[in-house]
Design an enzyme around this catalytic site. Sequence first.
Site, PDB file in Angstrom:
ATOM      1  CG  ASN A   9      -1.780   1.200   1.345  1.00  0.00           C
ATOM      2  OD1 ASN A   9      -1.826   2.019   0.425  1.00  0.00           O
ATOM      3  ND2 ASN A   9      -2.470   1.350   2.461  1.00  0.00           N
ATOM      4  CD1 TRP A  10       3.862   1.096  -2.630  1.00  0.00           C
ATOM      5  CD2 TRP A  10       3.739   1.984  -4.681  1.00  0.00           C
ATOM      6  NE1 TRP A  10       4.647   0.342  -3.451  1.00  0.00           N
ATOM      7  CE2 TRP A  10       4.600   0.854  -4.720  1.00  0.00           C
ATOM      8  CE3 TRP A  10       3.522   2.701  -5.864  1.00  0.00           C
ATOM      9  CZ2 TRP A  10       5.228   0.443  -5.898  1.00  0.00           C
ATOM     10  CZ3 TRP A  10       4.140   2.286  -7.032  1.00  0.00           C
ATOM     11  CH2 TRP A  10       4.992   1.172  -7.052  1.00  0.00           C
ATOM     12  CE  LYS A  11      -0.296   3.348   4.809  1.00  0.00           C
ATOM     13  NZ  LYS A  11      -0.359   3.501   6.238  1.00  0.00           N
ATOM     14  CG  HIS A  91      -6.034   2.013   5.225  1.00  0.00           C
ATOM     15  ND1 HIS A  91      -5.586   2.973   6.093  1.00  0.00           N
ATOM     16  CD2 HIS A  91      -5.019   1.137   5.069  1.00  0.00           C
ATOM     17  CE1 HIS A  91      -4.337   2.685   6.437  1.00  0.00           C
ATOM     18  NE2 HIS A  91      -3.967   1.581   5.833  1.00  0.00           N
ATOM     19  CD  GLU A 160      -3.518  -2.236   7.492  1.00  0.00           C
ATOM     20  OE1 GLU A 160      -2.364  -2.378   7.104  1.00  0.00           O
ATOM     21  OE2 GLU A 160      -4.232  -1.280   7.147  1.00  0.00           O
ATOM     22  N   GLY A 166       2.444   2.658  11.210  1.00  0.00           N
ATOM     23  CA  GLY A 166       3.407   3.742  11.159  1.00  0.00           C
ATOM     24  C   GLY A 166       4.097   4.030  12.489  1.00  0.00           C
TER      25      GLY A 166
HETATM   26  P1  13P Z   1       2.841   0.879   7.799  1.00  0.00           P
HETATM   27  O1  13P Z   1       3.412  -0.395   7.227  1.00  0.00           O
HETATM   28  O2  13P Z   1       3.510   2.116   7.289  1.00  0.00           O
HETATM   29  O3  13P Z   1       2.759   0.812   9.289  1.00  0.00           O
HETATM   30  O4  13P Z   1       1.346   0.997   7.263  1.00  0.00           O
HETATM   31  C1  13P Z   1       0.505  -0.091   7.385  1.00  0.00           C
HETATM   32  C2  13P Z   1      -0.702   0.182   6.602  1.00  0.00           C
HETATM   33  O5  13P Z   1      -1.485   1.070   6.932  1.00  0.00           O
HETATM   34  C3  13P Z   1      -0.907  -0.613   5.379  1.00  0.00           C
HETATM   35  O6  13P Z   1      -2.191  -0.429   4.878  1.00  0.00           O
END
Ligand code: 13P
Length: 245
Positions: A9-11, A91, A160, A166
């Site tokens: 997930n590159w956000k 999400h 999650e 994060g």
């Molecule tokens: P991180 O791996 O940066 O903690 O993010 C997890 C996430 O939200 C994946 O969708």
Amino acid sequence: MKKITLAANWKMYLDESSSIAFIDKLNADKDLFSNKDIILFPSHACIRAVKDRLNVSLSIGMQDCDMYAKGAYTGSTSINSIDIDSCIVGHSERRIVYKESDNVISDKLNTVLSSNANPILCIGETLKEKNKNLAVSTIDKQLSILPKNLKGKQLTIAYEPVWAIGSGDVPSNQYIDEMLSSIKNRLKSLYSDTDLQNIKLFYGGSVDASNVSELLNVELIDGFLIGSASANFEKFKDIVKQLKL
Ligand code: 13P
């Protein structure tokens, strides 16, 4: 041994040129990435460029979509706007930052189920909910939107915990196992054995090369939804190298 999926997930980390640069490095390392179960989730605006550039057979998904599939919805993106394999809904960043309710997420989930893509539904408790012993009831409520009919689709539930995203704060394997067991029990009460074979469980939250091999010991984990470490090619490669299949 089951094949573990890595969902990157590159956000909103990579713009078009950095997305292309990532794909160029991936193409140059074709042997490592071929035959792996990997789904890349670029920003909507970069999906076309990523698809066009990619020389390795990986899956591509959308990080989110509109609950409507077509019409007068300025600024939004339809699940049918581009051909993709899967789409994330619910999400925690959508739930918290964009105030998406379970009702909205339910509509989005049904929209994805009616499209050609497979949905990944994200669920997880906040730190406050965890500290009040409300983790299980929170995810139960988030799972209550699941439809009876999966329309023959592959469904993924990505657990999650919000406090792990994060933060570098990864739950113990025992904690993850307990939460995934609770999710699995809920799924068993809803679906037939045939449907259950089409449902995967992912873990997400601060997954990186330093913890992935330990997390792989959690038997219920079918894959990982990875944020920041997936948007950095070298870090992502270090994770991929630890997959046994
Ligand atoms: P991180 O791996 O940066 O903690 O993010 C997890 C996430 O939200 C994946 O969708």
